[in-house]
Design a protein around this motif. Sequence first.
Motif, PDB file in Angstrom:
ATOM      1  N   LYS A 199       0.810  -1.232   0.000  1.00 21.58           N
ATOM      2  CA  LYS A 199       0.000   0.000   0.000  1.00 21.58           C
ATOM      3  C   LYS A 199       0.841   1.280   0.000  1.00 21.58           C
ATOM      4  O   LYS A 199       0.347   2.362   0.316  1.00 21.58           O
ATOM      5  CB  LYS A 199      -0.995   0.053   1.188  1.00 21.58           C
ATOM      6  CG  LYS A 199      -1.916  -1.135   1.343  1.00 21.58           C
ATOM      7  CD  LYS A 199      -2.534  -1.642   0.063  1.00 21.58           C
ATOM      8  CE  LYS A 199      -3.539  -0.707  -0.558  1.00 21.58           C
ATOM      9  NZ  LYS A 199      -4.073  -1.288  -1.829  1.00 21.58           N
ATOM     10  N   GLY A 233       2.307   2.449  -2.698  1.00 20.24           N
ATOM     11  CA  GLY A 233       2.251   3.083  -4.025  1.00 20.24           C
ATOM     12  C   GLY A 233       3.086   2.289  -5.027  1.00 20.24           C
ATOM     13  O   GLY A 233       3.585   2.826  -6.015  1.00 20.24           O
ATOM     14  N   THR A 234       3.226   0.978  -4.757  1.00 17.20           N
ATOM     15  CA  THR A 234       4.084   0.138  -5.598  1.00 17.20           C
ATOM     16  C   THR A 234       3.564   0.017  -7.030  1.00 17.20           C
ATOM     17  O   THR A 234       4.345  -0.020  -7.974  1.00 17.20           O
ATOM     18  CB  THR A 234       4.243  -1.266  -4.979  1.00 17.20           C
ATOM     19  OG1 THR A 234       2.942  -1.815  -4.743  1.00 17.20           O
ATOM     20  CG2 THR A 234       5.002  -1.210  -3.658  1.00 17.20           C
ATOM     21  N   ARG A 235       2.247  -0.045  -7.191  1.00 18.17           N
ATOM     22  CA  ARG A 235       1.688  -0.152  -8.546  1.00 18.17           C
ATOM     23  C   ARG A 235       1.947   1.136  -9.315  1.00 18.17           C
ATOM     24  O   ARG A 235       2.362   1.108 -10.476  1.00 18.17           O
ATOM     25  CB  ARG A 235       0.183  -0.488  -8.473  1.00 18.17           C
ATOM     26  CG  ARG A 235      -0.557  -0.527  -9.799  1.00 18.17           C
ATOM     27  CD  ARG A 235       0.070  -1.419 -10.861  1.00 18.17           C
ATOM     28  NE  ARG A 235       0.172  -2.813 -10.466  1.00 18.17           N
ATOM     29  CZ  ARG A 235       0.861  -3.727 -11.149  1.00 18.17           C
ATOM     30  NH1 ARG A 235       1.536  -3.394 -12.252  1.00 18.17           N
ATOM     31  NH2 ARG A 235       0.919  -4.980 -10.717  1.00 18.17           N
ATOM     32  N   LYS A 239       7.549  -6.253  -9.126  1.00 15.86           N
ATOM     33  CA  LYS A 239       7.188  -5.719  -7.809  1.00 15.86           C
ATOM     34  C   LYS A 239       6.351  -6.735  -7.060  1.00 15.86           C
ATOM     35  O   LYS A 239       5.412  -7.328  -7.593  1.00 15.86           O
ATOM     36  CB  LYS A 239       6.437  -4.394  -7.956  1.00 15.86           C
ATOM     37  CG  LYS A 239       4.980  -4.480  -8.359  1.00 15.86           C
ATOM     38  CD  LYS A 239       4.083  -3.920  -7.273  1.00 15.86           C
ATOM     39  CE  LYS A 239       2.620  -3.906  -7.645  1.00 15.86           C
ATOM     40  NZ  LYS A 239       1.716  -3.797  -6.519  1.00 15.86           N
ATOM     41  N   SER A 290      -4.849   2.468   4.725  1.00 11.67           N
ATOM     42  CA  SER A 290      -4.941   1.926   3.378  1.00 11.67           C
ATOM     43  C   SER A 290      -4.980   0.394   3.413  1.00 11.67           C
ATOM     44  O   SER A 290      -5.750  -0.243   2.686  1.00 11.67           O
ATOM     45  CB  SER A 290      -3.729   2.408   2.569  1.00 11.67           C
ATOM     46  OG  SER A 290      -3.744   1.868   1.285  1.00 11.67           O
ATOM     47  N   PHE A 327      -2.787  11.713  -9.909  1.00 18.30           N
ATOM     48  CA  PHE A 327      -2.150  11.828 -11.213  1.00 18.30           C
ATOM     49  C   PHE A 327      -2.374  10.542 -12.011  1.00 18.30           C
ATOM     50  O   PHE A 327      -2.378   9.444 -11.441  1.00 18.30           O
ATOM     51  CB  PHE A 327      -0.643  12.092 -11.066  1.00 18.30           C
ATOM     52  CG  PHE A 327      -0.331  13.546 -10.862  1.00 18.30           C
ATOM     53  CD1 PHE A 327      -0.187  14.390 -11.957  1.00 18.30           C
ATOM     54  CD2 PHE A 327      -0.215  14.073  -9.579  1.00 18.30           C
ATOM     55  CE1 PHE A 327       0.085  15.740 -11.771  1.00 18.30           C
ATOM     56  CE2 PHE A 327       0.052  15.418  -9.385  1.00 18.30           C
ATOM     57  CZ  PHE A 327       0.203  16.262 -10.486  1.00 18.30           C
ATOM     58  N   LYS A 363      -7.060   1.532  -6.563  1.00 14.71           N
ATOM     59  CA  LYS A 363      -5.956   2.391  -6.112  1.00 14.71           C
ATOM     60  C   LYS A 363      -6.499   3.805  -5.926  1.00 14.71           C
ATOM     61  O   LYS A 363      -6.990   4.421  -6.883  1.00 14.71           O
ATOM     62  CB  LYS A 363      -4.823   2.425  -7.146  1.00 14.71           C
ATOM     63  CG  LYS A 363      -4.330   1.056  -7.569  1.00 14.71           C
ATOM     64  CD  LYS A 363      -3.548   0.356  -6.465  1.00 14.71           C
ATOM     65  CE  LYS A 363      -3.136  -1.031  -6.922  1.00 14.71           C
ATOM     66  NZ  LYS A 363      -2.427  -1.778  -5.895  1.00 14.71           N
ATOM     67  N   GLY A 364      -6.396   4.277  -4.699  1.00 14.37           N
ATOM     68  CA  GLY A 364      -6.885   5.619  -4.409  1.00 14.37           C
ATOM     69  C   GLY A 364      -8.287   5.609  -3.828  1.00 14.37           C
ATOM     70  O   GLY A 364      -9.083   6.506  -4.086  1.00 14.37           O
ATOM     71  N   HIS A 416     -10.423   6.316   2.558  1.00 12.91           N
ATOM     72  CA  HIS A 416     -10.143   5.561   3.788  1.00 12.91           C
ATOM     73  C   HIS A 416     -11.251   5.800   4.807  1.00 12.91           C
ATOM     74  O   HIS A 416     -11.915   6.833   4.760  1.00 12.91           O
ATOM     75  CB  HIS A 416      -8.797   5.995   4.370  1.00 12.91           C
ATOM     76  CG  HIS A 416      -7.641   5.666   3.478  1.00 12.91           C
ATOM     77  ND1 HIS A 416      -6.384   6.180   3.659  1.00 12.91           N
ATOM     78  CD2 HIS A 416      -7.564   4.878   2.374  1.00 12.91           C
ATOM     79  CE1 HIS A 416      -5.584   5.722   2.713  1.00 12.91           C
ATOM     80  NE2 HIS A 416      -6.272   4.945   1.925  1.00 12.91           N
TER      81      HIS A 416
HETATM   82  N1  PPS Z   1      -1.221   8.027  -9.269  1.00 12.63           N
HETATM   83  C1  PPS Z   1      -1.829   7.248  -8.385  1.00 12.63           C
HETATM   84  N2  PPS Z   1      -3.081   6.772  -8.601  1.00 12.63           N
HETATM   85  C2  PPS Z   1      -3.681   5.991  -7.685  1.00 12.63           C
HETATM   86  N3  PPS Z   1      -3.125   5.610  -6.515  1.00 12.63           N
HETATM   87  C3  PPS Z   1      -1.892   6.045  -6.265  1.00 12.63           C
HETATM   88  C4  PPS Z   1      -1.183   6.874  -7.173  1.00 12.63           C
HETATM   89  N4  PPS Z   1       0.019   7.155  -6.647  1.00 12.63           N
HETATM   90  C5  PPS Z   1       0.080   6.543  -5.474  1.00 12.63           C
HETATM   91  N5  PPS Z   1      -1.066   5.882  -5.227  1.00 12.63           N
HETATM   92  C6  PPS Z   1      -1.329   5.164  -3.992  1.00 12.63           C
HETATM   93  O1  PPS Z   1      -1.030   3.787  -4.166  1.00 12.63           O
HETATM   94  C7  PPS Z   1      -1.701   3.123  -3.097  1.00 12.63           C
HETATM   95  C8  PPS Z   1      -1.732   1.638  -3.367  1.00 12.63           C
HETATM   96  O2  PPS Z   1      -0.454   1.159  -3.120  1.00 12.63           O
HETATM   97  P1  PPS Z   1       0.094  -0.172  -3.765  1.00 12.63           P
HETATM   98  O3  PPS Z   1      -0.063  -0.129  -5.236  1.00 12.63           O
HETATM   99  O4  PPS Z   1       1.450  -0.374  -3.248  1.00 12.63           O
HETATM  100  O5  PPS Z   1      -0.906  -1.250  -3.163  1.00 12.63           O
HETATM  101  S1  PPS Z   1      -0.670  -2.830  -3.109  1.00 12.63           S
HETATM  102  O6  PPS Z   1       0.159  -3.112  -1.943  1.00 12.63           O
HETATM  103  O7  PPS Z   1      -0.055  -3.249  -4.362  1.00 12.63           O
HETATM  104  O8  PPS Z   1      -2.041  -3.384  -2.946  1.00 12.63           O
HETATM  105  C9  PPS Z   1      -3.054   3.774  -3.054  1.00 12.63           C
HETATM  106  O9  PPS Z   1      -3.523   3.672  -1.732  1.00 12.63           O
HETATM  107  P2  PPS Z   1      -5.039   4.022  -1.335  1.00 12.63           P
HETATM  108  O10 PPS Z   1      -5.153   5.499  -1.508  1.00 12.63           O
HETATM  109  O11 PPS Z   1      -5.187   3.609   0.061  1.00 12.63           O
HETATM  110  O12 PPS Z   1      -5.925   3.254  -2.270  1.00 12.63           O
HETATM  111  C10 PPS Z   1      -2.782   5.200  -3.523  1.00 12.63           C
HETATM  112  O13 PPS Z   1      -2.886   6.155  -2.512  1.00 12.63           O
END
Ligand code: PPS
Length: 305
Positions: free
Chosen positions: A62, A64-66, A117, A153, A253, A268-269, A272
């Motif tokens: 959570k 922001g790995t994706r 990742k 998250s 973004f 993602k996003g 909460h």
């Molecule tokens: N550009 C953009 N768009 C959408 N989301 C974004 C972006 N950059 C960072 N994030 C943040 O990434 C959070 C998810 O993290 P991960 O991808 O590492 O989650 S996971 O562990 O793979 O499930 C996700 O967490 P949550 O906000 O809790 O959904 C986002 O806050």
Amino acid sequence: MLSASNELFTFCSMWILVHSSVQIKPGRGHLASPYPVEIQPTLHPNGTKQCFPQTIIIGVRKGGTRALIEMLSLHPDIVAAESEVHFFDWESNFEKGLYWYISQMPFSYPHQITVEKTPAYFTSSKVPERIYQINSDTKLLLILRDPTERVLSDYTQVFYNRLQKHKHSQPIETVLIKNGEINVDYKAINRSLYYIHMQKWLKYFPLTHIHLVDGDQLIRDPLPEMKKVEKFLSLSPQINASNFYFNKTKGFFCLRDNGRERCLHESKGRAHPQVAPTVLAKLYQFFHQPNKRLFELVGRTFDWH
Ligand SMILES: Nc1ncnc2c1ncn2[C@@H]1O[C@H](COP(=O)(O)OS(=O)(=O)O)[C@@H](OP(=O)(O)O)[C@H]1O
């Protein structure tokens, strides 16, 4: 079990020393070859190969790995595994051997860098040594986020997973607090104790091999963070402002690649849950010391609560 004994193997333009202590299980099917089948690159007629990743995004879940891997993939010299491979942390996959792992990687040209990742690597205690034993030169990317925000998250992710399975979730305050104190047995809290996990990585990898990405900054303004990643990976500066645009509806973004625009998946996003201010204050306070310990370990600070 195959025990490789201090042999050098050339492999996707890098040398890998397989230490004598490494026990690698043979993958499916052996070829007549001086090298164990596990570490042979898979060749494609057009000159591309599947490689052991030169860089791995190890977490944090959570963090922001994706977003990080998608943004990095904007660079023409990067090829990324599509899904989380879970090779080093899941025994069932690790047992399949290195050849299996490499077969999960995309094909790449010699000048390209392969990246995968798996956010769970950061908090899995066996993983640092396992990566080190295969290639101690692996460049690691770790994206961290305000630990409290990360807990919320994490909770939200599990909440939606359970909802999909028609399972009930406990209210967030119930899992955060036990006997009036922060519940240290709650896995999401433990995952946010970054210094504990970081210590395990630093036993094997020097800080020069671990680049920390500021996940909160990546949300607010991705370009500067991505420029730092390019530099760490010795990539030519290619990612630029035109690769990003702010999507007001999503509140994040999104990416622009050769004119094609896309945002991350709706998971993602997410919003909460609201947390009682007293509980939230307790959580911020709880992470204060652990954060300080992390800052000392890594020689930098983050703008967290
Ligand atoms: N550009 C953009 N768009 C959408 N989301 C974004 C972006 N950059 C960072 N994030 C943040 O990434 C959070 C998810 O993290 P991960 O991808 O590492 O989650 S996971 O562990 O793979 O499930 C996700 O967490 P949550 O906000 O809790 O959904 C986002 O806050």
